[in-house]
Design a protein around this motif. Structure first.
Motif, PDB file in Angstrom:
ATOM      1  N   THR A 106       0.799  -1.222   0.000  1.00  0.00           N
ATOM      2  CA  THR A 106       0.000   0.000   0.000  1.00  0.00           C
ATOM      3  C   THR A 106       0.833   1.275   0.000  1.00  0.00           C
ATOM      4  O   THR A 106       0.326   2.331  -0.372  1.00  0.00           O
ATOM      5  CB  THR A 106      -0.953   0.026   1.214  1.00  0.00           C
ATOM      6  N   GLU A 107       2.093   1.191   0.397  1.00  0.00           N
ATOM      7  CA  GLU A 107       2.936   2.388   0.442  1.00  0.00           C
ATOM      8  C   GLU A 107       3.691   2.628  -0.865  1.00  0.00           C
ATOM      9  O   GLU A 107       4.263   3.705  -1.063  1.00  0.00           O
ATOM     10  CB  GLU A 107       3.935   2.286   1.599  1.00  0.00           C
ATOM     11  N   ASN A 108       3.722   1.644  -1.759  1.00  0.00           N
ATOM     12  CA  ASN A 108       4.452   1.796  -3.019  1.00  0.00           C
ATOM     13  C   ASN A 108       3.745   2.781  -3.938  1.00  0.00           C
ATOM     14  O   ASN A 108       2.516   2.807  -4.004  1.00  0.00           O
ATOM     15  CB  ASN A 108       4.598   0.452  -3.742  1.00  0.00           C
ATOM     16  N   VAL A 109       4.538   3.561  -4.686  1.00  0.00           N
ATOM     17  CA  VAL A 109       3.978   4.498  -5.654  1.00  0.00           C
ATOM     18  C   VAL A 109       4.241   4.049  -7.089  1.00  0.00           C
ATOM     19  O   VAL A 109       3.850   4.727  -8.031  1.00  0.00           O
ATOM     20  CB  VAL A 109       4.512   5.938  -5.432  1.00  0.00           C
ATOM     21  N   ALA A 110       4.898   2.897  -7.242  1.00  0.00           N
ATOM     22  CA  ALA A 110       5.275   2.391  -8.566  1.00  0.00           C
ATOM     23  C   ALA A 110       5.543   0.886  -8.449  1.00  0.00           C
ATOM     24  O   ALA A 110       5.612   0.350  -7.342  1.00  0.00           O
ATOM     25  CB  ALA A 110       6.525   3.118  -9.063  1.00  0.00           C
ATOM     26  N   PRO A 111       5.716   0.204  -9.574  1.00  0.00           N
ATOM     27  CA  PRO A 111       6.104  -1.215  -9.534  1.00  0.00           C
ATOM     28  C   PRO A 111       7.448  -1.399  -8.832  1.00  0.00           C
ATOM     29  O   PRO A 111       8.190  -0.435  -8.616  1.00  0.00           O
ATOM     30  CB  PRO A 111       6.207  -1.600 -11.009  1.00  0.00           C
ATOM     31  N   PHE A 112       7.759  -2.654  -8.495  1.00  0.00           N
ATOM     32  CA  PHE A 112       9.048  -2.960  -7.878  1.00  0.00           C
ATOM     33  C   PHE A 112       9.812  -3.952  -8.742  1.00  0.00           C
ATOM     34  O   PHE A 112       9.259  -4.586  -9.625  1.00  0.00           O
ATOM     35  CB  PHE A 112       8.881  -3.496  -6.450  1.00  0.00           C
TER      36      PHE A 112
END
Length: 115
Positions: A29-35
């Motif tokens: 939920t804290e990601n702003v983009a793919p990893f």
């Protein structure tokens, strides 16, 4: 990371390193983009599974290769046997990248790595 995706290499701001990680399905939920994920070690299985559509699960093999996954979709690590290390490069700050697909083209392996 720079040889795989130079733009992302400048953008990611966190790295998670694990040994023998076992977890349930979750959403980052804290990601702003793919990893990007990479796994190393002497193991069988241990792919990153991600819900890529209704009634569809994609399995991404990150053993000795980078896989690009959008962790804002439900994902988990499949069962494995052996010793598995993983590195997850991710981004939690900056502009939010719109969700478009759960799994991106992947499979870039670093020369000299072997399994």
């Amino acid at each position: 990371m720079g040889s795989v995706d130079p733009v992302y290499a400048e953008a990611f701001d966190a790295v998670a390193m694990t040994k023998n990680f076992v977890g349930s399905a979750h959403v980052d939920t804290e990601n702003v983009a793919p990893f990007y994920g990479l796994s190393l070690g002497d193991f069988e299985g241990g792919r990153i599974c991600v819900e890529s559509g209704p009634f569809e699960v994609a399995e991404v093999d990150t053993r000795y290769r980078f896989g690009k996954i959008d962790g804002r979709y439900p994902h988990w690590v499949s069962p494995y046997k052996g010793e598995r290390y993983s590195m997850i490069y991710y981004q939690t700050s900056g502009s939010v990248e719109p969700k478009t697909t759960a799994v991106f083209e992947h499979g870039h392996s670093e020369e000299g790595w072997g399994a």
